[in-house]
Write an enzyme that holds these catalytic residues in place. Structure first.
Site, PDB file in Angstrom:
ATOM      1  N   ILE A  19       0.821  -1.226   0.000  1.00 39.38           N
ATOM      2  CA  ILE A  19       0.000   0.000   0.000  1.00 39.38           C
ATOM      3  C   ILE A  19       0.843   1.260   0.000  1.00 39.38           C
ATOM      4  O   ILE A  19       0.330   2.352  -0.136  1.00 39.38           O
ATOM      5  CB  ILE A  19      -0.985   0.030   1.205  1.00 39.38           C
ATOM      6  CG1 ILE A  19      -0.232  -0.187   2.522  1.00 39.38           C
ATOM      7  CG2 ILE A  19      -2.110  -0.978   1.016  1.00 39.38           C
ATOM      8  CD1 ILE A  19      -1.090   0.103   3.744  1.00 39.38           C
ATOM      9  N   GLY A  20       2.111   1.146   0.209  1.00 37.46           N
ATOM     10  CA  GLY A  20       2.928   2.358   0.211  1.00 37.46           C
ATOM     11  C   GLY A  20       4.394   2.010   0.375  1.00 37.46           C
ATOM     12  O   GLY A  20       4.771   0.850   0.478  1.00 37.46           O
ATOM     13  N   ALA A  21       5.162   3.082   0.347  1.00 36.04           N
ATOM     14  CA  ALA A  21       6.598   2.873   0.498  1.00 36.04           C
ATOM     15  C   ALA A  21       7.092   3.649   1.689  1.00 36.04           C
ATOM     16  O   ALA A  21       6.848   4.851   1.792  1.00 36.04           O
ATOM     17  CB  ALA A  21       7.314   3.333  -0.767  1.00 36.04           C
ATOM     18  N   GLU A  41      10.460   4.425   4.451  1.00 37.57           N
ATOM     19  CA  GLU A  41      11.887   4.693   4.270  1.00 37.57           C
ATOM     20  C   GLU A  41      12.683   3.404   4.268  1.00 37.57           C
ATOM     21  O   GLU A  41      13.677   3.264   3.570  1.00 37.57           O
ATOM     22  CB  GLU A  41      12.387   5.602   5.388  1.00 37.57           C
ATOM     23  CG  GLU A  41      13.660   6.321   5.005  1.00 37.57           C
ATOM     24  CD  GLU A  41      14.553   6.603   6.219  1.00 37.57           C
ATOM     25  OE1 GLU A  41      15.685   7.055   5.996  1.00 37.57           O
ATOM     26  OE2 GLU A  41      14.134   6.360   7.368  1.00 37.57           O
ATOM     27  N   GLU A 101       8.809  -1.672   2.006  1.00 35.50           N
ATOM     28  CA  GLU A 101       7.415  -1.533   1.624  1.00 35.50           C
ATOM     29  C   GLU A 101       6.478  -1.520   2.834  1.00 35.50           C
ATOM     30  O   GLU A 101       6.774  -2.112   3.864  1.00 35.50           O
ATOM     31  CB  GLU A 101       7.019  -2.707   0.715  1.00 35.50           C
ATOM     32  CG  GLU A 101       7.470  -2.469  -0.708  1.00 35.50           C
ATOM     33  CD  GLU A 101       7.897  -3.740  -1.396  1.00 35.50           C
ATOM     34  OE1 GLU A 101       7.997  -4.791  -0.735  1.00 35.50           O
ATOM     35  OE2 GLU A 101       8.162  -3.656  -2.606  1.00 35.50           O
ATOM     36  N   VAL A 102       5.360  -0.879   2.630  1.00 35.23           N
ATOM     37  CA  VAL A 102       4.282  -0.935   3.621  1.00 35.23           C
ATOM     38  C   VAL A 102       3.165  -1.744   2.971  1.00 35.23           C
ATOM     39  O   VAL A 102       2.777  -1.472   1.835  1.00 35.23           O
ATOM     40  CB  VAL A 102       3.784   0.467   4.010  1.00 35.23           C
ATOM     41  CG1 VAL A 102       2.706   0.363   5.070  1.00 35.23           C
ATOM     42  CG2 VAL A 102       4.943   1.333   4.497  1.00 35.23           C
ATOM     43  N   LYS A 113       4.692  -2.899   8.130  1.00 36.83           N
ATOM     44  CA  LYS A 113       5.866  -2.213   7.577  1.00 36.83           C
ATOM     45  C   LYS A 113       7.007  -3.224   7.569  1.00 36.83           C
ATOM     46  O   LYS A 113       7.231  -3.893   8.582  1.00 36.83           O
ATOM     47  CB  LYS A 113       6.253  -1.029   8.465  1.00 36.83           C
ATOM     48  CG  LYS A 113       5.412   0.206   8.267  1.00 36.83           C
ATOM     49  CD  LYS A 113       6.024   1.362   9.035  1.00 36.83           C
ATOM     50  CE  LYS A 113       5.282   2.647   8.756  1.00 36.83           C
ATOM     51  NZ  LYS A 113       5.868   3.774   9.476  1.00 36.83           N
ATOM     52  N   ASP A 164       7.341  16.185  13.817  1.00 38.20           N
ATOM     53  CA  ASP A 164       6.995  16.117  12.384  1.00 38.20           C
ATOM     54  C   ASP A 164       5.492  15.951  12.206  1.00 38.20           C
ATOM     55  O   ASP A 164       5.018  15.129  11.441  1.00 38.20           O
ATOM     56  CB  ASP A 164       7.757  14.955  11.737  1.00 38.20           C
ATOM     57  CG  ASP A 164       7.736  15.069  10.201  1.00 38.20           C
ATOM     58  OD1 ASP A 164       7.287  16.129   9.682  1.00 38.20           O
ATOM     59  OD2 ASP A 164       8.155  14.109   9.542  1.00 38.20           O
TER      60      ASP A 164
END
Ligand code: AMP
Length: 985
Positions: A629-631, A633, A636-637, A655, A748
């Site tokens: 579903i995402g990247a 750092e 992959e996620v 993650k 952040d």
């Protein structure tokens, strides 16, 4: 009161007897009749006697039998002359000046041969006037009149006798009579002739008889006095319906007149819209189309149903409608006009309408409204309704099919769900209570979740909130034999509905003969954890039973899937449904589980020790990875599912640490888990556990269906209500409050680091360690060498790395701005250097479009230069709560001109404030898809654009309200800037 209507009734009048009187005189030489006639040759029966010279006179004159005709008192009037003894020469010795009158009662006529002593003396009569010879010579008669009465008479008749004892008398007339009250009509009652009573003081009560066409309620009576007078009338008669009194009689009413009751005195003219053709009418008949109610008085005009109400208007507030109208132009001649409301729910497409049903409520009521307004509540959201406001009066029901109404069509707005009314208890143990409930009557949308609030009875300041998608929950960790109060509310896209009423349930008492499986578990757990409790003794003393169990939970986090039995002890966590979120509150604030503070994993020499301290190891076999579903750092996620032994399978985000990582990378990667694992809050992303014993190394967190907040908002531009947006902000602020209470500074905070789930619950995520900010593409290196997300960071943090919860508050203000502008980039395309400079010089972001003034003010407060002047997260949460509770406070928007005057930073893509082309402008407001349409329709220059109207937009097919709004707002802004001379076009 007397009425001189009496009458003498003669029983005998000697003067009117034509023939022989038949009286007897004795001795024969005593009384003698003188045969004289009057001028009409009628005989005058005069008796005379004048034996004044002789001794011992006893001369009797006896009348014939006189019938008393029923009278019991009679009167005798004697007219006579009497000679004055002084005027008689030589007779003085024997001369008398009186005579005696007697009577004798008998039923028969032939009782005259009676002895003198049987007569009863009435009186001795003397003359008032006597006469002398001289008088005689003058031929002047001195006539005496004497009246005597006799009674009571007991027989049918009587004789009178006149005794002379030596006087000189002429008895000119004898009249015998009685008196009666004569027949009379009094008060419409006829009283008959009535003979007076025997006694002179007696009043005879006489009943009257009502005359023809009359009636009575109190029977009429009068009294007849001895003198023949009518006295003291009582009661009366009244002419019956249709008749009126005229000259002591009852006469029928003339045509066109009526009399409806005996009580009214006269006939009345028929009232308007009615007539009476016959005489003697008791009421008038209504003309055609006019009516009379049973209760209407007959003198009232005939009336008709009213015309329809006029000028109905509606005022909609969510799912309530206030209807108002004017009274009908024609009330039908009546004052009893009432209104009824007919509610119809109409289908948009089919146009078919149906009755609204019983859930809809009306204030003050639905029918029989006296006032010209009504409040209709509990309608369905987003629904078309037709209200028919119908006027009726007292005669409406008499005319079928006479409904006259005015109708109003309304469409209701979005609304929160109605309260839940039915809550049922399920299984109850000594530590838990299961509940189930029914969906609210009016969900007004799709129910996203339920919030269950509960607390121990009388301990309201310390409560727990559980969220659930299901309509049942089990509240656990309760005290045995204690009463708990539960309240439930539902949430839809429109926000929370009101809480249900309070439901009270009691946990079972402690029983040593435990029966169920569940009740045994804590006993086992207690025995296993005795040591722990002893160690934690001092701390535990201060904590509640529930918190103590949290300690145990933390202890058991070390176990993995293989220890299902022991895992079950961690009921408040391990058994918690992923769809349920649980929060504890104390005095309105979220209660920290224990007095935990954040522990920097750096303080551990071996970071892997830290991760096992705070994160649970999950066996890789429990995890199924489904898709990327995402990247991140470090790798992959993915999304996937986890099946932990004690829980049902649920979605997670995973993650992964990419292969070929360095030791530092592994440390940094797991560092996030060490931090996350310390947090337990509904608005902080929840760590399920880590996989470190096999590869790939994984961090498993709860799955947030809608991903990161900035992308989500951009994708759903303009789709949420202000309340929904504020709800998101509230969640973020609440999570941040928790973090700041724990002593954790995020550094952040930005919309991209907030995750949002399918219930629109926002959770703070992205907990870096030393790598703080390094994985954030927004972070830029500062002159001092740190990497900082300039646009989100407070000036003091940029300038001298002073990161505190107060600098997090600054970032929170930027997140507010991002949320309210649906993911707009703060300071647009300005360079980081320009942003730092502008902020340093005191410039701040302008208010997002359509932003409630209260929210923009809160942003400005977060952006105070002096960090101590910024609000604390706790204050932000309570401020947002206040706004949510009082949504009208969000109605005041920052208007366009205010926004422009606040617009201290230039934010057009070109950087100089001017849009070079329509395309550039539309791109700037993310509406580039319309560029071609605009140009095709002749709006090819910005000059032309400033002239554009909403109608133009609609005409060339911009139909989405959100887009129309966005474009029109931007045009307005450009116009305002032009006015201020800010933007050269
Ligand atoms: P991160 O490395 O945490 O910034 O994650 C990268 C991306 O993965 C995020 O921007 C999200 O889109 C997605 N993501 C991370 N965590 C989750 C989660 N718990 N649920 C859903 N999506 C996630």
């Amino acid at each position: 009161l007397s009425f001189s209507m009496f009458l003498y009734v003669n029983l005998l009048d000697s003067r009117s007897v034509m023939g022989d009187l038949g009286w007897i005189a004795y001795p024969k030489n005593g009384w003698e009749e003188i045969g004289e006639v009057d001028e009409n040759y009628a005989p005058i029966h005069t008796y005379q006697v004048c034996k004044v010279m002789d001794q011992n006179q006893n001369n009797w004159l006896v009348t014939s039998w006189i019938s008393n005709e029923g009278a019991s008192r009679i009167f005798i009037e004697l007219k006579f002359t009497l000679r004055d003894c002084n005027s008689l020469p030589g007779g003085l010795g024997t001369c008398k000046e009186t005579f005696n009158v007697y009577y004798f009662q008998s039923n028969e006529k032939d009782g005259r041969n009676i002895r003198e002593n049987q007569y009863v003396k009435i009186d001795t009569i003397a003359a008032d006037e006597s006469f002398t010879e001289l008088d005689l010579g003058d031929r002047v008669m001195k006539l005496n009149t004497e009246v005597r009465d006799v009674g009571p008479l007991t027989k049918k008749g009587f004789y009178l006798a006149f005794q002379d004892v030596g006087a000189c008398i002429a008895l000119v007339s004898v009249r015998v009579y009685y008196k009666k009250c004569t027949s009379v009509v009094r008060n419409l009652a006829l009283f008959p002739d009535t003979i007076t009573g025997a006694d002179s003081s007696q009043l005879l009560e006489v009943s009257g008889k009502c005359v023809n066409y009359s009636v009575t309620d109190e029977s009429p009576k009068m009294h007849c006095s001895a003198e023949g007078e009518w006295l003291v009338p009582i009661g009366k008669c009244m002419c019956q319906e249709g008749y009126e009194e005229k000259n002591n009689t009852c006469q029928p009413c003339r045509p066109g007149f009526f009399k409806s009751s005996p009580q009214s005195l006269t006939c009345n003219k028929c009232p308007p819209h009615s007539f009476a053709q016959e005489e003697g009418s008791t009421s008038c008949v209504c003309e055609e189309h006019y009516y009379r109610r049973e209760t209407d008085p007959y003198i009232m005009a005939c009336t008709r149903p009213p015309s329809a109400p006029r000028n109905a208007i509606s005022n909609i507030n969510e799912t309530s409608v206030f209807l108002e109208w004017m009274f009908p132009a024609d009330t039908g001649g009546r004052k009893d006009v009432l209104y009824n409301i007919v509610c119809k729910k109409c289908n948009n497409l089919s146009g078919l309408c149906e009755e609204c049903g019983i859930h809809v409520r009306y204030f003050p009521q639905q029918s029989g409204l006296k006032n010209t307004s009504v409040m209709v509540i509990d309608l369905e959201a987003h629904t078309n309704y037709t209200f028919e406001i119908e006027a009726e009066n007292g005669v409406s029901e008499m005319k079928m099919g006479s409904r006259r109404f005015v109708s109003v069509n309304v469409t209701t707005n979005q609304a929160a769900p109605s309260p839940i009314s039915i809550v049922k208890k399920g299984k109850i143990t000594k530590n838990s209570i299961s509940l189930s409930w029914h969906e609210p009557d009016r969900p007004n949308g799709i129910i996203l979740e339920y919030e269950i609030k509960y607390f121990e009875k009388d301990q309201e300041t310390s409560y727990t909130i559980i969220k659930s998608k299901e309509t049942d929950i089990t509240a656990e960790g309760l005290k045995p034999a204690s009463s708990y109060i539960f309240q439930i509310r539902a949430r839809t896209a429109a926000g929370y509905g009101a809480f249900s009423r309070r439901f009270e349930f009691e946990t079972s008492p402690v029983s040593f003969a435990a029966t169920g499986d569940q009740s045994q578990i804590p006993i086992i757990a207690v025995s296993v954890t005795v040591g722990v409790i002893l160690l934690a003794g001092v701390v535990g003393f201060l904590l509640s039973g529930r918190d103590r169990c949290h300690l145990m939970v933390d202890y058991f986090y070390g176990f993995n899937c293989i220890h299902p039995m022991l895992m079950r002890c961690g009921y408040s966590k391990a058994k918690q449904d992923p769809e349920e979120e649980k929060m504890h509150f104390h005095n309105g604030h979220i209660k920290l589980p224990g007095i935990k503070t954040y522990i920097d994993p750096h303080t551990y020499e071996d970071p892997s020790q830290a991760v096992h301290e705070f994160a649970k190891e999950i066996d890789a076999s429990c995890i199924t990875i489904e898709r990327v579903i995402g990247a991140g750092e470090f790798g992959e996620v993915c999304s996937g599912r986890t099946k932990l032994p004690t829980k049902r399978e649920f979605n997670v985000a995973i993650k992964t640490l990419k292969v070929g990582y360095t030791d530092k990378q592994r440390r940094d990667f797991l560092g996030e888990a060490s931090i996350m694992g310390q947090f337990d809050h509904p608005n902080i992303i929840h760590l399920e556990g880590v996989v470190t014993k096999s590869k790939p190394v994984m961090i498993v967190t709860e799955y947030m269906e809608n991903g990161s907040l900035d992308t989500f908002l951009k994708k759903n531009d303009g789709q949420f209500t202000v309340i929904q947006l504020v709800g998101m902000l509230r969640g973020i602020a609440s999570g941040m409050k928790y973090l700041s209470d724990m002593g954790y500074v995020h550094r952040d905070l930005a919309a991209r680091n907030i995750l949002i789930n399918s219930n629109l619950v926002c959770k703070v995520s992205d907990f870096g360690l030393s790598r703080v900010l390094e994985d954030d593409p927004e972070a830029a290196y500062t002159t001092r060498g740190g990497k900082i997300p300039i646009r989100w960071t407070a000036p003091e943090a940029i300038a001298f790395r002073k990161f505190t919860s107060a600098s997090d508050v600054w970032s929170y203000g930027i997140v507010m701005w991002e949320v309210m502008s649906y993911g707009e980039r703060p300071y647009w395309e300005m360079t980081n250097q320009d942003v730092i400079k502008a902020v340093e010089e005191g410039y701040r972001l302008p208010s997002p479009m359509d932003c409630p003034a209260a929210l923009y003010q809160l942003m400005l407060d977060c952006w105070q230069k002096d960090r101590n002047s910024r609000p604390k997260f706790e204050e932000i949460v309570s401020m947002l709560d206040k706004l949510i509770r009082n949504p009208s406070s969000l109605k005041t928007l920052v208007n366009a001109s205010n926004r422009v005057s606040n617009l201290l930073v230039e934010h057009s893509p070109s950087g100089n404030g001017a849009y070079r082309s329509v395309n550039e402008w539309l791109e700037g407001i993310k509406m580039a898809r319309y560029t071609d349409t605009f140009v095709e329709n002749g709006f090819s220059s910005m000059d032309a654009v400033t002239q554009m109207t909403l109608d133009d937009l609609r005409r060339f097919g911009v139909t989405l309200a959100g887009h129309q709004k966005k474009i029109m707002n931007s045009i307005q802004e450009i116009r305002a800037q032009l006015l201020n001379g800010m933007v050269p076009l």
